[in-house]
Design a protein around this motif. Structure first.
Motif, PDB file in Angstrom:
ATOM      1  N   THR A   1       0.841  -1.200   0.000  1.00  0.00           N
ATOM      2  CA  THR A   1       0.000   0.000   0.000  1.00  0.00           C
ATOM      3  C   THR A   1       0.874   1.248   0.000  1.00  0.00           C
ATOM      4  O   THR A   1       0.677   2.175  -0.800  1.00  0.00           O
ATOM      5  CB  THR A   1      -0.953  -0.010   1.218  1.00  0.00           C
TER       6      THR A   1
ATOM      7  N   THR B   1       4.920  -6.974  -0.263  1.00  0.00           N
ATOM      8  CA  THR B   1       4.554  -6.803   1.139  1.00  0.00           C
ATOM      9  C   THR B   1       5.085  -8.003   1.923  1.00  0.00           C
ATOM     10  O   THR B   1       4.935  -9.145   1.490  1.00  0.00           O
ATOM     11  CB  THR B   1       3.021  -6.596   1.232  1.00  0.00           C
TER      12      THR B   1
ATOM     13  N   GLN C   1       0.960 -10.814  -4.159  1.00  0.00           N
ATOM     14  CA  GLN C   1       0.553 -12.223  -4.127  1.00  0.00           C
ATOM     15  C   GLN C   1       1.482 -13.092  -4.965  1.00  0.00           C
ATOM     16  O   GLN C   1       1.269 -14.301  -5.051  1.00  0.00           O
ATOM     17  CB  GLN C   1      -0.892 -12.361  -4.654  1.00  0.00           C
TER      18      GLN C   1
ATOM     19  N   LYS D   1       2.992 -11.290   3.784  1.00  0.00           N
ATOM     20  CA  LYS D   1       2.428 -12.403   2.995  1.00  0.00           C
ATOM     21  C   LYS D   1       3.520 -13.402   2.617  1.00  0.00           C
ATOM     22  O   LYS D   1       3.230 -14.439   2.039  1.00  0.00           O
ATOM     23  CB  LYS D   1       1.745 -11.864   1.739  1.00  0.00           C
TER      24      LYS D   1
ATOM     25  N   ASP E   1       2.061  -4.904  -9.025  1.00  0.00           N
ATOM     26  CA  ASP E   1       1.758  -5.230  -7.635  1.00  0.00           C
ATOM     27  C   ASP E   1       2.119  -6.702  -7.421  1.00  0.00           C
ATOM     28  O   ASP E   1       1.405  -7.598  -7.885  1.00  0.00           O
ATOM     29  CB  ASP E   1       0.268  -4.965  -7.386  1.00  0.00           C
TER      30      ASP E   1
HETATM   31  N1  PMP Z   1      -2.298  -5.871  -3.439  1.00  0.00           N
HETATM   32  C1  PMP Z   1      -2.734  -7.129  -3.334  1.00  0.00           C
HETATM   33  C2  PMP Z   1      -2.927  -7.957  -4.586  1.00  0.00           C
HETATM   34  C3  PMP Z   1      -3.004  -7.672  -2.070  1.00  0.00           C
HETATM   35  O1  PMP Z   1      -3.448  -8.929  -1.962  1.00  0.00           O
HETATM   36  C4  PMP Z   1      -2.797  -6.867  -0.917  1.00  0.00           C
HETATM   37  C5  PMP Z   1      -3.099  -7.391   0.471  1.00  0.00           C
HETATM   38  N2  PMP Z   1      -4.341  -8.022   0.591  1.00  0.00           N
HETATM   39  C6  PMP Z   1      -2.321  -5.557  -1.085  1.00  0.00           C
HETATM   40  C7  PMP Z   1      -2.093  -5.098  -2.365  1.00  0.00           C
HETATM   41  C8  PMP Z   1      -2.073  -4.649   0.073  1.00  0.00           C
HETATM   42  O2  PMP Z   1      -1.005  -5.109   0.841  1.00  0.00           O
HETATM   43  P1  PMP Z   1      -0.671  -4.419   2.240  1.00  0.00           P
HETATM   44  O3  PMP Z   1      -1.977  -4.296   2.970  1.00  0.00           O
HETATM   45  O4  PMP Z   1       0.238  -5.371   2.920  1.00  0.00           O
HETATM   46  O5  PMP Z   1      -0.088  -3.099   1.962  1.00  0.00           O
END
Ligand code: PMP
Length: 418
Positions: free
Chosen positions: A107, A235, A215, A238, A212
Motif C-alpha cells: 500500500t 509486502t 501475491q 504475505k 503489484d
Molecule cells: N495488493 C494485493 C494484490 C493484495 O493482496 C494486498 C493485500 N491483501 C495488497 C495489495 C495490500 O497489501 P498491504 O496491505 O500489505 O499493503
C-alpha cells in the motif's frame, strides 16, 4: 552501503520434507473451536516460521538500537542487520539493493509511486490504465492522482474465467496512457498475469509499468529484472515476514528523478533553514525510524523461503491447488471464481443458497479459517455480480489432510444451510 547486483535465480535441487517444514510453524499446531486449525487464509497474511519469530525476539533481547545514527556497537549491529535484510530481499527479487526502497508494505509502495512519480507528471488528457482485477491498493491511489491532475482511469477488462483480455489490454494501450498499474497475481482469482509480455508491450509504447507483486513474491520465483517493469511492489507479511514490512523496487533513473514523498530524519544529507539536500535513493524515501525488527525478520523469512527452494514451493502449492480444486468441484452447488489454468493457490467460491459470511462462520466453528467478503476488490466482484465470496488460499505448509478436513467441514455446512 552493501550493493548487490542482479543475478539469475537458481532452482534448488532436493524437495523439502513438507511434514518437517510444517513443524517450523508453531501457530499451525493450535486448535480453534476445539478442532485442529486449518489455516486457509494465506493470501490475507502468512504464518511465520520459528526462525523469523526468533530473529525478531533476538533483536529486542540483544541489539535493539536505532539504525544509521548511533556509532556505538549496538547501533552498528542493528544497522548491519537491517541493511543485510535489504541485500537479501534484493537478491530474492533479482534487483540491485540500492534500487530497493524499504517501506511498510505494498500500500505504501504504490502510494509512493502515485505521489512521487505520477502526481508531478500527469496532467489532463493523460490516462492511467488499471485492470479489473486490481486490489483497492492499486486503484484508490490512482484515483487520488487522477482527481488532482485531471488524468483519467481506464480499465482493462477480464474474461469470465478470470484471465486478462489481452486483445482488449493491447487495444487500451493508446498514446494517452502514461502508466499501467497491474497485479502480478490476483488476490481473488489467483490468476497469474503474463507480466513480462505485458511490460514489453508497454515499454514499446513508452508506458511506465507498476506491478503489484503482493501475491506473487511469496509463491512464484519472481525475477523482477526479467519482468522488465519500472516499479515492483511487495509486502513482507504475505511472505512469512512480519507485518509492516515491504518494499518498492524502481529503476534507478526513476528513483533519482522522483522527489521524496515523506520528509524527516534519515532521508537528508544536510538541513538548514535555507533548504535541505536530500540523501541518495533509496534512503531519500525512507524518512524516520523504520520497522527495524520487522525487516530483520523479513530478511530471515527470505532465507527461509530460499532454503526451501522457490521452485519446490511453487510445485507444492500447485499440487495442493489441483487437489483442492478437484475436490471442491465435486461439491454440489459450488461456483468457483477464477478458473484459468495458470493460477496460484487462491480459490474464491460460493455455495448456492448460502451467504459467504455464513459459510465462513460455520467453517470457523470447525476450525477452518477462510476469508469471506469483497477482498478489497469491489470492482472485480461487481463484474461477477456477487456481493461477496469465500476465499481459500493455500500455502506450502498446508497439507492434503487439511484439504480433506476442509471438504468434510464444507459438506457439513452445506447440509446445515441447505
Ligand atoms: N495488493 C494485493 C494484490 C493484495 O493482496 C494486498 C493485500 N491483501 C495488497 C495489495 C495490500 O497489501 P498491504 O496491505 O500489505 O499493503
Amino acid at each position: 552501503m552493501n550493493l548487490s547486483s542482479p543475478r539469475p535465480i537458481h532452482p534448488s535441487a532436493t524437495a523439502p520434507d513438507w511434514e518437517r517444514v510444517r513443524a517450523d510453524f508453531p501457530l499451525l499446531m493450535r486448535e480453534v473451536n476445539g478442532k485442529p486449525l486449518v489455516y486457509f487464509d494465506n493470501a490475507n497474511t502468512a504464518q511465520k516460521p520459528l526462525s523469523v519469530i526468533g530473529a525478531v525476539d533476538e533483536f529486542y533481547r540483544r541489539y535493539n538500537a536505532n539504525v544509521s545514527r548511533a556509532v556505538h556497537a549496538l547501533g552498528t549491529e542493528a544497522t548491519d542487520a537491517y541493511e543485510g535484510a535489504r541485500t537479501k530481499l534484493a537478491r530474492f527479487l533479482n534487483v540491485r539493493s540500492d534500487e530497493l526502497v524499504l517501506c511498510s508494505g505494498t500500500t505504501f509502495a504504490i502510494n509512493l509511486v502515485a505521489y512521487s512519480w505520477a502526481l508531478p507528471r500527469l496532467k489532463a488528457g493523460d490516462v492511467i490504465l488499471v485492470s479489473r482485477m486490481e486490489h483497492h491498493a492499486n486503484i484508490v491511489p490512482w484515483q487520488l492522482v487522477a482527481q488532482r491532475t485531471g488524468a483519467t482511469i481506464r480499465v482493462a477488462e477480464i474474461s469470465p474465467d478470470g484471465s486478462l483480455d489481452m486483445d482488449a489490454l493491447h487495444a487500451a494501450m493508446t498514446p494517452e496512457v502514461k502508466l499501467l498499474a497491474l497485479t502480478h497475481v490476483s488476490n481473488v482469482l489467483g490468476t497469474i498475469n503474463p507480466v513480462r509480455e505485458i511490460c514489453r508491450e508497454a515499454r514499446k509504447r513508452g508506458i511506465v509499468t507498476v506491478i503489484d507483486g503482493s501475491q506473487a513474491a511469496p509463491h512464484l520465483s519472481v525475477d523482477v529484472t526479467a519482468i522488465g517493469c519500472d516499479f515492483y511492489a511487495i509486502t513482507g507479511h504475505k511472505m512469512c515476514g512480519p507485518t509492516g514490512t515491504g518494499a518498492l523496487w524502481a529503476r534507478r533513473e526513476l528513483l533519482q528523478e522522483m522527489p521524496p514523498f515523506i520528509g524527516g530524519g534519515e532521508m537528508i544529507k544536510e538541513v538548514s533553514f535555507d533548504g535541505t539536500v536530500f540523501n541518495d535513493a533509496p534512503h531519500k524515501f525512507e524518512a524516520g525510524t523504520p520497522n527495524i525488527a520487522g525487516f530483520i525478520g523479513l530478511g530471515v523469512a527470505v532465507d527461509y523461503l530460499e532454503e526451501l527452494g522457490r521452485n519446490h514451493i511453487e510445485a507444492r502449492e500447485q499440487e495442493l491447488l489441483a487437489h483442492f480444486t478437484e475436490e471442491l468441484q465435486r461439491v454440489e452447488g459450488v461456483r468457483i471464481f477464477g478458473t484459468t489454468p495458470h493460477k496460484a493457490a487462491v480459490v474464491s467460491f460460493l455455495v448456492e443458497g448460502a451467504h459467504s459470511h455464513d459459510l465462513a462462520t460455520l467453517l470457523d466453528l470447525q476450525g477452518v479459517a477462510v476469508r469471506s467478503g469483497q477482498h478489497c476488490a469491489h470492482p472485480l466482484l461487481q463484474y461477477y455480480g456477487v456481493a461477496a465470496t469465500c476465499r481459500a488460499s493455500l500455502a506450502f505448509y498446508n497439507t492434503h489432510e487439511e484439504i480433506e478436513s476442509f471438504m468434510a467441514a464444507l459438506k457439513k455446512v452445506r447440509a446445515l444451510l441447505g
